[in-house]
Design a protein around this motif. Structure first.
Motif, mmCIF file in Angstrom:
data_model
loop_
_atom_site.group_PDB
_atom_site.id
_atom_site.type_symbol
_atom_site.label_atom_id
_atom_site.label_comp_id
_atom_site.label_asym_id
_atom_site.label_seq_id
_atom_site.Cartn_x
_atom_site.Cartn_y
_atom_site.Cartn_z
ATOM 1 N N GLU A 112 13.235 9.345 -8.981
ATOM 2 C CA GLU A 112 14.467 9.013 -8.259
ATOM 3 C C GLU A 112 14.246 9.057 -6.747
ATOM 4 O OE1 GLU A 112 17.494 11.655 -9.576
ATOM 5 O OE2 GLU A 112 17.440 10.950 -11.651
ATOM 6 N N ASN A 113 13.548 10.087 -6.284
ATOM 7 C CA ASN A 113 13.305 10.210 -4.846
ATOM 8 C C ASN A 113 12.418 9.084 -4.331
ATOM 9 O OD1 ASN A 113 14.842 12.554 -4.646
ATOM 10 N ND2 ASN A 113 13.107 13.897 -5.048
ATOM 11 N N GLN B 80 12.203 6.139 -5.677
ATOM 12 C CA GLN B 80 13.007 4.921 -5.728
ATOM 13 C C GLN B 80 13.939 4.834 -4.524
ATOM 14 O OE1 GLN B 80 12.908 2.540 -8.721
ATOM 15 N NE2 GLN B 80 13.383 1.490 -6.829
ATOM 16 N N ALA B 81 14.498 5.976 -4.127
ATOM 17 C CA ALA B 81 15.366 5.996 -2.955
ATOM 18 C C ALA B 81 14.581 5.641 -1.688
ATOM 19 C CB ALA B 81 16.018 7.370 -2.812
ATOM 20 N N ALA B 82 13.364 6.177 -1.579
ATOM 21 C CA ALA B 82 12.537 5.881 -0.412
ATOM 22 C C ALA B 82 12.135 4.405 -0.393
ATOM 23 C CB ALA B 82 11.291 6.763 -0.413
ATOM 24 N N SER C 117 13.796 1.985 -1.696
ATOM 25 C CA SER C 117 15.003 1.213 -1.384
ATOM 26 C C SER C 117 15.254 1.159 0.117
ATOM 27 C CB SER C 117 16.205 1.826 -2.098
ATOM 28 O OG SER C 117 17.400 1.169 -1.747
ATOM 29 N N GLN C 118 15.020 2.285 0.807
ATOM 30 C CA GLN C 118 15.227 2.308 2.254
ATOM 31 C C GLN C 118 14.318 1.306 2.960
ATOM 32 O OE1 GLN C 118 17.384 4.015 4.229
ATOM 33 N NE2 GLN C 118 18.430 4.815 2.429
ATOM 34 N N ASP D 93 15.149 -2.702 0.469
ATOM 35 C CA ASP D 93 16.447 -3.332 0.258
ATOM 36 C C ASP D 93 17.126 -3.697 1.582
ATOM 37 O OD1 ASP D 93 16.096 -3.099 -2.418
ATOM 38 O OD2 ASP D 93 17.320 -1.301 -2.643
#
Length: 297
Positions: free
Chosen positions: A246-247, A249-251, A253-254, A257
């Protein structure tokens, strides 16, 4: 600026601005339609390289979660079989206790022993038949203290790989399952000649078998306890991998995306500039006509 015919500098300037604005408009359209800030290496070369590495790690971690879940399923298969073995050993101890008393004749003890041997044979059958995806679990196949994956078929203890790299402390550990056949547990006619649990055909042998069966139950319980500890560890590993995924994926995305609000503002700006450049290019292209008016008088 002089009024000339051969070179329309205002039209050239308007054309250049139109080209730039239209290119930026195309970039904004691509980002808004794909949802990605980086669609080509030209958008952000360093960001693209970092993103692709993150994507590979995310994919590896997600597969690692599936690998760990498969290992849990394998452990549950082995534990379920050992639960049945447990029932057989309890029945064998019950039979040994029955044959230990003096109120039975030798013929009756032989009858009791026949069931005792049948239970031992069933334990061996369960141990030899229990497999997960073609990997036999209780027949000693995974009881080795070392592991080798060099051949087509790995030997020794089973290696569960769940990390994105190949470092022992972080990415994998081993599952080792002891042999659970009747002979390995020291009961039944197939056990070594020195084993006390081979038979209960006499009163003395039956009495000696009580301690042997107790030792067999303890040995089996140690295997089950080890499997339970491994299952708990795998469950914790899965939880940690999911948080790590999850972490990441968040990184990713930053980096990757697009911020729709910001990009939409940019899109409208470039759209206005493109429309303005088209209008000004049209006006600039009409300026040489003024020279014709002067020539024509």
């Amino acid at each position: 600026m002089s009024l000339v015919i051969n070179h329309n500098m205002m039209a050239m300037n308007a054309s250049r601005n139109l080209s730039n604005s239209y290119g930026q408009l195309a970039t904004s359209t691509s980002r808004l339609s794909s949802g990605l800030r980086i669609n080509t290496a030209a958008d952000d070369a360093a960001g693209l390289a970092i993103r692709e590495l993150m994507r590979s790690d995310i994919a590896s971690i997600n597969q690692g979660v599936r690998n760990a879940n498969d290992a849990i399923s394998m452990i549950q298969t082995a534990d379920g079989a050992l639960q049945v073995v447990d029932e057989k050993l309890i029945r064998m101890k019950e039979l040994a206790e029955q044959a230990s008393t003096g109120t039975y004749t030798s013929d009756q003890r032989l009858i009791i022993d026949s069931e005792y041997q049948a239970m031992a044979s069933e334990i061996t059958r369960i141990a030899n038949a229990t497999d997960f995806n073609g990997i036999y679990l209780l027949n000693g196949n995974l009881s080795g203290s070392t592991h080798s994956g060099a051949g087509l078929n790995a030997t020794g203890k089973l290696k569960v790989h769940f990390g994105s790299g190949n470092n022992s402390a972080e990415d994998y550990y081993y599952v080792q399952i002891g042999t659970s056949t009747a002979s390995a547990l020291g009961v039944g006619i197939g056990a070594s000649s020195s084993a006390k649990g081979r038979s209960i055909s006499t009163q003395e042998l039956a009495q000696k078998s009580l301690d042997a069966i107790k030792s067999a139950i303890v040995s089996k319980d140690k295997i089950r306890a080890n499997l339970g500890a491994l299952q708990n560890r795998l469950e914790n590993t899965i939880s940690n991998l999911q948080i790590q995924g999850e972490n990441l994926q968040a990184a990713e995305s930053q980096i990757s995306d697009v911020d729709v609000a910001t990009e939409m503002t940019q899109f409208v700006r470039e759209q206005i500039l493109t429309q303005s450049a088209i209008a000004m290019l049209s006006q600039a292209n009409s300026l040489p006509k003024m020279a014709m008016q002067l020539i024509g008088g």
